[in-house]
Design a protein around this motif. Structure first.
Motif, mmCIF file in Angstrom:
data_model
loop_
_atom_site.group_PDB
_atom_site.id
_atom_site.type_symbol
_atom_site.label_atom_id
_atom_site.label_comp_id
_atom_site.label_asym_id
_atom_site.label_seq_id
_atom_site.Cartn_x
_atom_site.Cartn_y
_atom_site.Cartn_z
ATOM 1 N N TRP A 1 17.424 -55.219 -11.028
ATOM 2 C CA TRP A 1 18.769 -55.650 -10.640
ATOM 3 C C TRP A 1 19.629 -54.458 -10.213
ATOM 4 O O TRP A 1 20.394 -54.549 -9.262
ATOM 5 C CB TRP A 1 19.452 -56.405 -11.794
ATOM 6 N N VAL B 1 18.652 -53.584 -6.713
ATOM 7 C CA VAL B 1 19.131 -54.572 -5.742
ATOM 8 C C VAL B 1 20.642 -54.451 -5.521
ATOM 9 O O VAL B 1 21.135 -54.541 -4.396
ATOM 10 C CB VAL B 1 18.764 -55.999 -6.203
ATOM 11 N N LEU C 1 17.060 -62.485 -3.932
ATOM 12 C CA LEU C 1 17.424 -61.827 -5.184
ATOM 13 C C LEU C 1 16.329 -62.056 -6.218
ATOM 14 O O LEU C 1 15.655 -63.080 -6.199
ATOM 15 C CB LEU C 1 18.749 -62.384 -5.707
#
Ligand SMILES: [Zn+2]
Length: 87
Positions: A36, A39, A26
């Protein structure tokens, strides 16, 4: 039905587990929100071997990574190193 080999409990029915998505690194918490978003919401749909995260909720309550073939459902060896307390 899948039989999933938990590194701590052994082989168990998939109903004891929760799928945690793709096993990957991450970005840092202060990363760009667009990173983000990518992801969290943009996912590959691979045909072939894929690294998954699984949580053994009705067992040892631990996370681990598992290599699974998305077509044949063959399962590789689990990787207990993925258990750092978070998915
Ligand atoms: Zn377990």
């Amino acid at each position: 039905m899948l039989l999933i080999p938990c590194p701590w409990c052994g082989e168990r029915d998939e109903s004891e587990f929760s799928y945690g998505g793709t096993a990957r690194s991450l970005p840092p918490l202060d990363a760009d929100p667009a990173e983000w978003e990518r992801v969290l919401y943009v996912h590959d749909n691979p045909k072939g071997w894929h690294d998954d995260l699984w949580f053994h909720g009705f067992g040892c309550q631990r996370w681990f990574a598992l290599r699974r073939h998305t077509v044949t459902q063959e399962i590789g060896e689990p990787d207990a190193a993925a258990d750092d307390g978070a998915p």
